[in-house]
Design an enzyme around this catalytic site. Structure first.
Site, PDB file in Angstrom:
ATOM      1  N   HIS A  65     -23.443 -23.111  71.251  1.00  0.00           N
ATOM      2  CA  HIS A  65     -22.303 -23.970  71.585  1.00  0.00           C
ATOM      3  C   HIS A  65     -21.118 -23.111  72.012  1.00  0.00           C
ATOM      4  O   HIS A  65     -21.126 -22.537  73.095  1.00  0.00           O
ATOM      5  CB  HIS A  65     -21.962 -24.867  70.404  1.00  0.00           C
ATOM      6  CG  HIS A  65     -20.996 -25.949  70.724  1.00  0.00           C
ATOM      7  ND1 HIS A  65     -21.246 -26.909  71.676  1.00  0.00           N
ATOM      8  CD2 HIS A  65     -19.753 -26.232  70.240  1.00  0.00           C
ATOM      9  CE1 HIS A  65     -20.216 -27.731  71.768  1.00  0.00           C
ATOM     10  NE2 HIS A  65     -19.284 -27.331  70.909  1.00  0.00           N
ATOM     11  N   HIS A  90     -18.095 -24.399  64.132  1.00  0.00           N
ATOM     12  CA  HIS A  90     -17.404 -24.810  65.356  1.00  0.00           C
ATOM     13  C   HIS A  90     -16.124 -23.986  65.456  1.00  0.00           C
ATOM     14  O   HIS A  90     -15.037 -24.456  65.131  1.00  0.00           O
ATOM     15  CB  HIS A  90     -17.091 -26.313  65.332  1.00  0.00           C
ATOM     16  CG  HIS A  90     -16.684 -26.863  66.666  1.00  0.00           C
ATOM     17  ND1 HIS A  90     -15.450 -26.603  67.237  1.00  0.00           N
ATOM     18  CD2 HIS A  90     -17.343 -27.653  67.557  1.00  0.00           C
ATOM     19  CE1 HIS A  90     -15.366 -27.211  68.410  1.00  0.00           C
ATOM     20  NE2 HIS A  90     -16.501 -27.865  68.631  1.00  0.00           N
ATOM     21  N   MET A 122     -28.374 -39.942  61.527  1.00  0.00           N
ATOM     22  CA  MET A 122     -28.345 -41.050  62.484  1.00  0.00           C
ATOM     23  C   MET A 122     -27.346 -42.092  62.013  1.00  0.00           C
ATOM     24  O   MET A 122     -27.458 -42.625  60.904  1.00  0.00           O
ATOM     25  CB  MET A 122     -29.747 -41.669  62.569  1.00  0.00           C
ATOM     26  CG  MET A 122     -29.815 -42.954  63.353  1.00  0.00           C
ATOM     27  SD  MET A 122     -29.739 -42.713  65.132  1.00  0.00           S
ATOM     28  CE  MET A 122     -29.985 -44.408  65.660  1.00  0.00           C
ATOM     29  N   CYS A 124     -26.312 -36.897  71.360  1.00  0.00           N
ATOM     30  CA  CYS A 124     -27.156 -36.329  70.311  1.00  0.00           C
ATOM     31  C   CYS A 124     -28.600 -36.116  70.772  1.00  0.00           C
ATOM     32  O   CYS A 124     -29.194 -35.079  70.512  1.00  0.00           O
ATOM     33  CB  CYS A 124     -27.179 -37.242  69.092  1.00  0.00           C
ATOM     34  SG  CYS A 124     -25.759 -37.092  68.029  1.00  0.00           S
ATOM     35  N   HIS A 125     -29.153 -37.137  71.420  1.00  0.00           N
ATOM     36  CA  HIS A 125     -30.585 -37.116  71.722  1.00  0.00           C
ATOM     37  C   HIS A 125     -30.907 -36.569  73.112  1.00  0.00           C
ATOM     38  O   HIS A 125     -32.083 -36.380  73.437  1.00  0.00           O
ATOM     39  CB  HIS A 125     -31.165 -38.533  71.590  1.00  0.00           C
ATOM     40  CG  HIS A 125     -31.053 -39.095  70.208  1.00  0.00           C
ATOM     41  ND1 HIS A 125     -31.888 -38.726  69.176  1.00  0.00           N
ATOM     42  CD2 HIS A 125     -30.175 -39.992  69.668  1.00  0.00           C
ATOM     43  CE1 HIS A 125     -31.547 -39.376  68.071  1.00  0.00           C
ATOM     44  NE2 HIS A 125     -30.507 -40.150  68.350  1.00  0.00           N
ATOM     45  N   CYS A 161     -25.623 -42.553  72.505  1.00  0.00           N
ATOM     46  CA  CYS A 161     -26.811 -41.843  72.032  1.00  0.00           C
ATOM     47  C   CYS A 161     -27.089 -40.510  72.718  1.00  0.00           C
ATOM     48  O   CYS A 161     -27.626 -39.589  72.099  1.00  0.00           O
ATOM     49  CB  CYS A 161     -28.049 -42.729  72.200  1.00  0.00           C
ATOM     50  SG  CYS A 161     -27.818 -44.441  71.693  1.00  0.00           S
TER      51      CYS A 161
END
Length: 575
Positions: free
Chosen positions: A359, A401, A120, A82-83, A79
């Site tokens: 990024h 990306h 999700m 992402c979070h 997790c």
């Protein structure tokens, strides 16, 4: 396993996702979310759960000490990417107790089990988590996020080692290697890199490094190779030694992605810099020993809502060619920091507001403007490193990306820089010449279609007429095991797909094709054929002019090869 009773027990707002839930039960991917996107986001965070301080919240449902330990492990593996480690949100939504406690356990169990159309993953119905684990995570998320330890100068110095002092290193090159055509190849799951001679295609040596090396970077002189693992370990390798070896190492945090060295005239090889995901900071080090000199925190306010963010991770770092500066991407706040290293005691940092979430990226062909992907904002940020200001923000496809991107001269629009995308099949071409092609500068002048979403890298070379695009994370194996190649002078013709994995002639395994990389001459392009560590992988070398197979490098030591970095091209920022 998960029943309709659970859905009814949850908040009525969950009803909006019920059509998606039925589909999720039938297929272990998430409806409306590209599988390549889920694969990209689901990487584990290399923070040890036992090192994280626990905080039990009295208003949250009970969690035993044993359950808390397991929940931390699951969170960091599934997790946090992402979070965020502190659950403040990154590519995923915030999961702090002020949000999760009012929702309640049953509501959270539904979303963990079935996911959402917004991205999700369906951790329960896909079989990744058991019903017991889903219930545990729903309760765990209502407690205060466990706090990982900070990592400062004391910890860095304790981890810092100089294996060979500068004065004891060779005064000249002691081997017969053609260093400019040497490749540093990441052996991801082995915790090593392989040095491969680009001329003979022979493996020179393998060198122990940190876990899952993210990138390799060269010193300005071309002598020292710097690699950084996801575990924040930096290794400095002297390529002049009879057998290249690590001469210094340091651990700069608990998780990291970026390392770079000073390249401005008069500062060549003087400094190195590494940026961390946790703690959110970067450190400037001596370029010959990795001694930590200056640590700078990146916690601060976001560029859009002007809210404090406690976990702004450092993503890409590049070295400015026009000033003694490092260009530092701060992911969650959306800021590019121009860090002037000419005076560390009176450090000057120019903060440029751009877009979240910064990024990767690289230089356009003149090496004045740096092109950075704000991936979840679907934008490319353009920074003028000579003037030290934001030049433009360009809307592109879904989740750009680019790696370092690809530069070439378009027959109609002049110089362009290209990015592919994780979230769709498009390739965006952005004009980069504000002098001779002002009308095209900092605009998407053309969008072409590749063979699918899930692209991680795009590549060309100043001496090439080919544009290579991988689709490593595409769920279709025929796509992920091949490469798309375009003629830059005839893009309308579309791409040709080459069966790189088939050419490798391997046995079982995923055989995903990743990261085109050129040799120094620009007449060969190398591809990793990446399988799991218990399957054989390979490097495939293709003749750039004929697009025919030239060589296959196979060896038991090539465990999960991913990134490949040619010394000369990396040193000179050739892409």
């Amino acid at each position: 396993m998960f029943t309709r009773k659970l859905i009814v027990a949850a908040s009525l707002s969950v009803m909006a996702v019920l059509p998606a839930l039925a589909f999720a039960q039938a297929k272990p991917t998430h409806p409306g979310t590209p599988e390549e996107d889920i694969r990209y986001k689901g990487a584990p965070v290399p923070i040890k759960p036992e090192d994280v301080k626990e905080t039990i919240s009295p208003k949250a449902p009970p969690v035993t000490a044993e359950e808390f330990a397991r929940a931390k492990q699951i969170y960091f593996e599934r997790c946090a990417g992402c979070h965020g480690v502190l659950r403040k949100g990154a590519t995923g939504k915030p999961l702090t107790p002020d949000i999760t406690v009012p929702k309640g356990t049953d509501y959270l169990k539904v979303f963990i089990a079935y996911g959402t159309p917004q991205g999700m993953p369906n951790w329960g119905t896909s079989g990744e988590l058991t019903e017991k684990d889903v219930d545990l995570m729903a309760r765990f998320l209502q407690h205060e996020p466990p706090q990982p330890p900070e990592y400062g100068l004391k910890e860095m110095k304790a981890a810092w080692k100089v294996h060979v002092a500068p004065e004891k290193r060779p005064s000249k090159k002691m081997n017969n290697l053609n260093l400019e055509n040497l490749f540093s190849v990441t052996l991801r799951d082995a915790g090593k890199i392989a040095l491969i001679d680009g001329d003979s295609k022979k493996i020179v040596s393998t060198i122990d490094t940190g876990y899952a090396v993210h990138i390799s970077r060269m010193s300005a002189s071309g002598r020292y190779l710097f690699v950084i693992g996801r575990d924040a370990k930096v290794d400095m390798i002297d390529l002049w030694m009879e057998k290249p070896a690590v001469v210094a190492e340091i651990k700069v945090g608990l998780e990291a992605r970026s390392v770079e060295t000073s390249k401005y005239k008069g500062y060549e090889d003087k400094y190195a810099v590494a940026g961390s995901y946790w703690p959110p900071q970067f450190v400037i080090m001596r370029g010959d020993t990795l001694e930590p000199l200056k640590i700078v925190a990146t916690r601060g306010m976001t560029v859009d809502t002007q809210e404090y963010h406690p976990e702004p991770r450092v993503a890409a770092i590049v070295a400015n060619h026009h000033k003694p500066e490092f260009v530092v991407n701060v992911k969650e706040t959306g800021k590019v920091m121009m860090v002037n290293y000419s005076d560390l005691e009176n450090l000057k940092v120019t903060e440029i507001a751009t877009a979240r979430f910064l990024h990767d990226g690289g230089w356009e062909s003149s090496q004045r403007y740096v092109m950075m992907a704000a991936n979840q904002s679907d934008k490319i940020v353009v920074v003028d490193t000579k003037e030290g200001k934001r030049e433009a923000i360009v809307n592109v496809g879904k989740i750009p990306h680019p790696g370092r991107g690809a530069n070439f001269v378009h027959p109609k629009f002049g110089p362009v820089w290209a990015t592919s995308h994780l979230g769709d099949e498009t390739i965006s071409l952005i004009g980069t010449d504000p002098k001779r092609h002002k009308q095209n500068a900092w605009k998407v002048v053309q969008t072409i279609k590749g063979q699918g979403g899930g692209s991680l890298f795009i590549k060309t070379h100043p001496k090439s007429k080919n544009l290579w695009v991988d689709t490593t994370l595409n769920p279709d194996t025929a796509v992920s095991q091949s490469i798309a190649v375009f003629d830059v002078n005839n893009l309308e013709k579309g791409f040709v797909s080459l069966p790189i994995a088939q050419w490798a002639d391997l046995g079982e395994g995923a055989k995903r094709v990743v990261q085109p990389e050129y040799n120094k001459a620009g007449d060969e392009v190398w591809f990793s054929v990446w399988s799991a560590k218990n399957h054989q992988s390979a490097i495939v070398v293709v003749d750039d002019k004929t697009r025919k197979l030239k060589a296959v490098i196979k060896d038991p030591v090539l465990i999960t090869p991913t990134g490949k970095f040619n010394v000369y091209n990396t040193q000179k920022d050739v892409y």
